[in-house]
Design an enzyme around this catalytic site. Structure first.
Site, PDB file in Angstrom:
ATOM      1  N   ASP A  69       0.808  -1.217   0.000  1.00  0.00           N
ATOM      2  CA  ASP A  69       0.000   0.000   0.000  1.00  0.00           C
ATOM      3  C   ASP A  69       0.844   1.271   0.000  1.00  0.00           C
ATOM      4  OD1 ASP A  69       0.755  -0.970   2.626  1.00  0.00           O
ATOM      5  OD2 ASP A  69      -0.358   0.724   3.445  1.00  0.00           O
ATOM      6  N   LYS A 181      -6.678  -0.278   6.347  1.00  0.00           N
ATOM      7  CA  LYS A 181      -5.478   0.041   7.128  1.00  0.00           C
ATOM      8  C   LYS A 181      -5.422   1.544   7.374  1.00  0.00           C
ATOM      9  CE  LYS A 181      -0.458   0.499   6.735  1.00  0.00           C
ATOM     10  NZ  LYS A 181       0.740   0.193   5.955  1.00  0.00           N
ATOM     11  N   GLU A 221      -3.504  -0.284  14.049  1.00  0.00           N
ATOM     12  CA  GLU A 221      -2.044  -0.265  13.926  1.00  0.00           C
ATOM     13  C   GLU A 221      -1.431   1.008  14.513  1.00  0.00           C
ATOM     14  OE1 GLU A 221       1.396  -0.114  10.402  1.00  0.00           O
ATOM     15  OE2 GLU A 221      -0.709  -0.370   9.878  1.00  0.00           O
ATOM     16  N   GLU A 223       1.798   2.199  15.208  1.00  0.00           N
ATOM     17  CA  GLU A 223       3.183   1.769  14.982  1.00  0.00           C
ATOM     18  C   GLU A 223       4.142   2.550  15.876  1.00  0.00           C
ATOM     19  OE1 GLU A 223       6.609   1.398  11.502  1.00  0.00           O
ATOM     20  OE2 GLU A 223       4.543   1.880  10.944  1.00  0.00           O
ATOM     21  N   LYS A 263      -2.500  -4.997  14.706  1.00  0.00           N
ATOM     22  CA  LYS A 263      -1.210  -4.997  14.015  1.00  0.00           C
ATOM     23  C   LYS A 263      -0.187  -4.253  14.866  1.00  0.00           C
ATOM     24  CE  LYS A 263       0.745  -3.887   9.470  1.00  0.00           C
ATOM     25  NZ  LYS A 263       0.487  -3.212   8.186  1.00  0.00           N
ATOM     26  N   SER A 344       2.188  -9.002   8.783  1.00  0.00           N
ATOM     27  CA  SER A 344       1.742  -8.041   7.776  1.00  0.00           C
ATOM     28  C   SER A 344       2.987  -7.278   7.364  1.00  0.00           C
ATOM     29  CB  SER A 344       0.679  -7.092   8.349  1.00  0.00           C
ATOM     30  OG  SER A 344       0.276  -6.158   7.363  1.00  0.00           O
ATOM     31  N   TYR A 406       5.763   6.468   4.632  1.00  0.00           N
ATOM     32  CA  TYR A 406       5.112   5.681   3.590  1.00  0.00           C
ATOM     33  C   TYR A 406       4.751   6.564   2.406  1.00  0.00           C
ATOM     34  CZ  TYR A 406       4.530   1.338   6.179  1.00  0.00           C
ATOM     35  OH  TYR A 406       4.756   0.145   6.856  1.00  0.00           O
TER      36      TYR A 406
END
Length: 406
Positions: A69, A181, A221, A223, A263, A344, A406
């Site tokens: 993604d 997500k 998620e 992170e 996640k 993942s 990202y």
């Protein structure tokens, strides 16, 4: 628990029960009006069975998630690393290579897509969503709009994208996506401040509730970035605080826990910490975190231990080397735990594949084999059967990028 009211599917009202311009309110159901009079979006209760089924499929034994993604800009950086220009044609060629790898569905249960990819076709003209479904892979979609500076914090960030999320999610569902997500991050070197942790947790909870309203299983998620010189104990301390906040706000927003995928980041030292942790230490700390912070879920999502209820977990690689990510996952699945612990991964599945391809058509088959090798290794790790034998030196190279975006 706040989510228990959503365990039973509520009846969907027949059109004859509607009064023009008004809705008949019933317990456990709220109906949202959209711009189109005939388009009705009903809260998670009407999707309850489908959400649980999707979560079960993604968490099937021996399989995990391929995260592909990356935004177009980040995909461009990947392409640039092998000397390719960032064009839609090159992005399409690379994504086609990934989704069409023969037998990928034996090891991959879900694929997270960028919006362009969700609507994109392969170089052969087949919809990427259809190619995934043919492999038994559930299509997912990245729904956030990226990280921006958080005013009033210690140079921290927050994740934007809640505005318009309901309508986007409904459109993604129509296109074939079945899970979502939302990537938000917490930085240990920058604090983390109480403001940043609360903002991350609240944003995740609102996203999760909106996703479920529109039939998408949300990946939760938060992170915790690898950046920093801190030790594993500091990571553990921060992770406990973050997950406590996350589940508090998930309950406040009536999120159905059995219809989410978790996640977490593995609990590791900071990437610049001189004291490294073994896979066994990572497993011990990470499982301790989960036991302290992950609340009971509804039994029956997967086969659970007699006295335990179950949560579904997918782990992200976060810049570990391909082999390191697989070893850590394997160690967690060799230790006693009541969860389905899977993966993942983005770079930890794609790094060698991308380099092998190099943009050359004649290398596609070899690149796909490299992807399948990594996918199979992580499939074995999900079952606790990975040995690490025969791994290449390239697969052992670290992939940490400081301040990675990202």
């Amino acid at each position: 628990m706040a989510s228990t009211s959503l365990l039973k599917s509520s009846p969907v009202l027949d059109k004859s029960e509607w009064v023009k311009g008004q809705s008949i309110r019933q317990p456990s159901v709220s109906i949202l009006r959209s711009a189109a009079p005939s388009a009705l979006s009903i809260r998670a209760s009407s999707y309850a069975d489908e959400l649980v089924k999707t979560a079960k499929t993604v968490a099937s034994p021996g399989r995990g998630i391929l995260a592909m993604d990356e935004s177009n800009a980040t995909c461009g950086k990947r392409l640039a690393s092998i000397g390719l220009e960032n064009t839609e044609a090159n992005r399409q060629a690379y994504r086609t290579l990934l989704v069409s790898a023969p037998g990928l569905g034996n090891y991959i249960s879900g694929a997270i897509l960028f919006e362009e990819t969700l609507y994109q076709s392969t170089v052969d003209g087949k919809k990427i969503v259809d190619v995934l479904k043919e492999q038994g892979i559930v299509p997912g979609i990245k729904v956030d709009k990226g990280l921006v500076p958080l005013a009033g914090s210690n140079d921290e960030s927050w994740c934007q994208g809640l505005d318009g999320l309901a309508s986007r999610s409904a459109a993604y569902y129509e296109q074939g996506a079945r899970f979502a997500k939302w990537r938000t991050v917490v930085s240990i070197p920058n604090g983390p401040s109480a403001l940043a942790v609360k903002e991350a947790a609240w944003g995740l909870a609102r996203y999760a509730a909106i996703s479920q309203d529109n039939g998408l299983v949300p990946i939760v998620e938060p992170e915790i970035l690898l950046d920093g010189e801190h030790g594993i104990d500091r990571t553990f301390e921060v992770a406990q605080k973050v997950w406590a906040e996350v589940f508090f706000y998930l309950a406040e927003n009536n999120v159905m826990f059995e219809g989410i995928l978790l996640k977490p980041s593995m609990v590791t030292p900071g990437a610049e910490c001189p004291v490294r942790a073994t896979p066994q230490q990572v497993a011990e700390y990470t499982l301790s975190l989960l036991k302290r912070r992950i609340p009971p879920s509804v039994p029956g999502i997967m086969a659970s231990l007699p006295s335990c209820r179950l949560s579904i977990l997918q782990f992200l690689s976060g810049g570990q080397s391909e082999v390191e990510a697989t070893l850590n996952l394997n160690a967690m699945n060799q230790a006693p735990n009541p969860w389905h612990v899977s993966f993942s991964y983005a770079r930890a599945l794609q790094n060698t594949c991308l380099k092998t391809w190099g943009g050359a058509a004649e290398n596609v088959e070899a690149a796909q084999q490299a992807l399948l090798t990594r996918a199979k290794a992580n499939s074995l790790a999900q079952l606790g059967k990975y040995t690490g034998e025969g791994e290449s030196d390239e697969a052992k190279e670290g992939m940490f990028v400081k301040g990675y975006v990202y």
